[in-house]
Enzyme design. Structure first.
Site, PDB file in Angstrom:
ATOM      1  CG  HIS A   1     -18.598 -21.452 -26.389  1.00 46.18           C
ATOM      2  ND1 HIS A   1     -19.524 -22.270 -26.158  1.00 46.18           N
ATOM      3  CD2 HIS A   1     -18.175 -21.955 -27.607  1.00 46.18           C
ATOM      4  CE1 HIS A   1     -19.899 -23.145 -26.936  1.00 46.18           C
ATOM      5  NE2 HIS A   1     -19.018 -22.835 -28.011  1.00 46.18           N
TER       6      HIS A   1
ATOM      7  CG  HIS B   1     -20.807 -20.014 -31.450  1.00 42.98           C
ATOM      8  ND1 HIS B   1     -21.022 -20.444 -32.632  1.00 42.98           N
ATOM      9  CD2 HIS B   1     -20.389 -20.912 -30.645  1.00 42.98           C
ATOM     10  CE1 HIS B   1     -20.534 -21.887 -32.659  1.00 42.98           C
ATOM     11  NE2 HIS B   1     -20.235 -21.936 -31.212  1.00 42.98           N
TER      12      HIS B   1
HETATM   13  P1  AMP Z   1     -20.269 -25.040 -30.766  1.00 47.62           P
HETATM   14  O1  AMP Z   1     -20.190 -26.502 -30.583  1.00 47.62           O
HETATM   15  O2  AMP Z   1     -18.878 -24.379 -30.239  1.00 47.62           O
HETATM   16  O3  AMP Z   1     -20.600 -25.044 -32.119  1.00 47.62           O
HETATM   17  O4  AMP Z   1     -21.381 -24.450 -29.826  1.00 47.62           O
HETATM   18  C1  AMP Z   1     -22.502 -24.345 -30.084  1.00 47.62           C
HETATM   19  C2  AMP Z   1     -23.249 -24.152 -28.872  1.00 47.62           C
HETATM   20  O5  AMP Z   1     -24.646 -23.692 -29.054  1.00 47.62           O
HETATM   21  C3  AMP Z   1     -23.496 -25.552 -27.903  1.00 47.62           C
HETATM   22  O6  AMP Z   1     -22.694 -25.121 -26.538  1.00 47.62           O
HETATM   23  C4  AMP Z   1     -25.055 -25.641 -27.758  1.00 47.62           C
HETATM   24  O7  AMP Z   1     -25.089 -25.978 -26.424  1.00 47.62           O
HETATM   25  C5  AMP Z   1     -25.514 -24.211 -27.989  1.00 47.62           C
HETATM   26  N1  AMP Z   1     -26.796 -24.063 -28.574  1.00 47.62           N
HETATM   27  C6  AMP Z   1     -27.261 -24.781 -29.595  1.00 47.62           C
HETATM   28  N2  AMP Z   1     -28.708 -24.605 -29.955  1.00 47.62           N
HETATM   29  C7  AMP Z   1     -28.762 -23.570 -28.690  1.00 47.62           C
HETATM   30  C8  AMP Z   1     -30.067 -22.698 -28.343  1.00 47.62           C
HETATM   31  N3  AMP Z   1     -31.391 -23.093 -29.027  1.00 47.62           N
HETATM   32  N4  AMP Z   1     -29.979 -21.812 -27.352  1.00 47.62           N
HETATM   33  C9  AMP Z   1     -28.760 -21.601 -26.644  1.00 47.62           C
HETATM   34  N5  AMP Z   1     -27.670 -22.290 -27.122  1.00 47.62           N
HETATM   35  C10 AMP Z   1     -27.673 -23.313 -27.750  1.00 47.62           C
END
Ligand code: AMP
Length: 180
Positions: A168, A166
Site C-alpha cells: 500500500h 501487495h
Molecule cells: P489488504 O487488506 O492489505 O489485503 O489490502 C487489500 C486491498 O485491496 C484493500 O485495501 C482493498 O480496498 C483493495 N482492493 C480490493 N479489491 C480491489 C479492487 N477491485 N480494486 C482495487 N483495490 C481493491
C-alpha cells in the site's frame, strides 16, 4: 477544583478557560463534509470491525490453495482498475477503498508463491526490491515524495484480505504514528 486543576498539571484555572463565542460567530461556522477517503473507514486493524477480522481469517484459510485472487483479474484486465504505473514485473493501481488522498497498491504480476510477505524466500529478493523501487516511482508520479507511507499487511492478524502480496502506498495527508 483548584486542587483538581493542579493535579492535571495546569498552573491555574485560566488554562481551562473556555472562550466566549457569540451566537453570530457560531452561526457562521460551516459544516465541512468529510473527504471521500474518510467516509469509508477501513483501518489497519485497531479499528477493524469483527467482520473485517472474520473476513481476514476466511481469506487466510484459502490463501495457500493457489486460488486466484481479485488481483489476478486486475492483472489480466478482466476487471477495471485505475493503473498508475506498470512495467514488466509490477502493476500499480488505485485502491478501491482509499485510506488517504493517495492510496495505490503495488503488486507483482507473477505471484510466485508470494501470497503474503511471510512466504518470502531468498529467490524473491529481486522482486521484493523491485516492488519497493516501484513504490518510490509511484510516490514520485503522485507528487508525494516529500512524505509517504508503504504498508504491507501480512497475515490475518495484520488484517490482510487479499492473498497476493501487495504494497500500500499512502500519502497526501499527515500520517500518524503508531499505526492502528
Ligand atoms: P489488504 O487488506 O492489505 O489485503 O489490502 C487489500 C486491498 O485491496 C484493500 O485495501 C482493498 O480496498 C483493495 N482492493 C480490493 N479489491 C480491489 C479492487 N477491485 N480494486 C482495487 N483495490 C481493491
Amino acid at each position: 477544583m483548584a486542587a483538581l486543576l493542579r493535579s492535571c498539571g495546569a498552573g491555574s484555572a485560566k488554562a481551562f478557560a473556555i472562550p466566549r463565542i457569540s451566537s453570530r460567530a457560531l452561526a457562521s461556522v460551516k459544516f465541512v463534509p468529510p473527504l471521500r477517503f474518510q467516509s469509508r473507514p477501513r483501518s489497519f486493524c485497531v479499528k477493524a470491525t469483527s467482520s473485517e477480522e472474520e473476513a481476514a481469517k476466511a481469506a487466510a484459510a484459502v490463501a495457500d490453495t493457489g486460488a486466484p485472487t481479485i488481483f489476478d483479474k486486475i492483472i489480466a484486465k478482466e476487471i477495471p482498475s485505475t493503473i498508475v504505473y506498470e512495467d514488466e514485473k509490477v502493476l500499480a493501481f488505485r485502491d478501491i477503498s482509499p485510506q488517504a488522498p493517495v492510496h495505490v497498491l503495488v503488486i507483482p504480476k507473477l505471484r510466485d508463491g508470494l501470497t503474503h510477505l511471510g512466504k518470502a524466500e531468498e529467490k524473491h529478493s529481486e522482486i521484493l526490491g523491485w516492488l519497493l523501487y516501484a513504490a518510490k516511482v509511484v510516490a514520485e508520479k503522485e507528487g508525494i515524495l516529500d512524505g509517504f507511507r508503504v504498508v504491507i499487511n501480512s497475515g490475518p492478524t495484520a488484517c490482510q484480505s487479499v492473498y497476493h502480496l501487495h504494497l500500500h502506498v499512502l500519502g497526501g495527508r499527515q500520517m500518524k504514528w503508531p499505526p492502528g
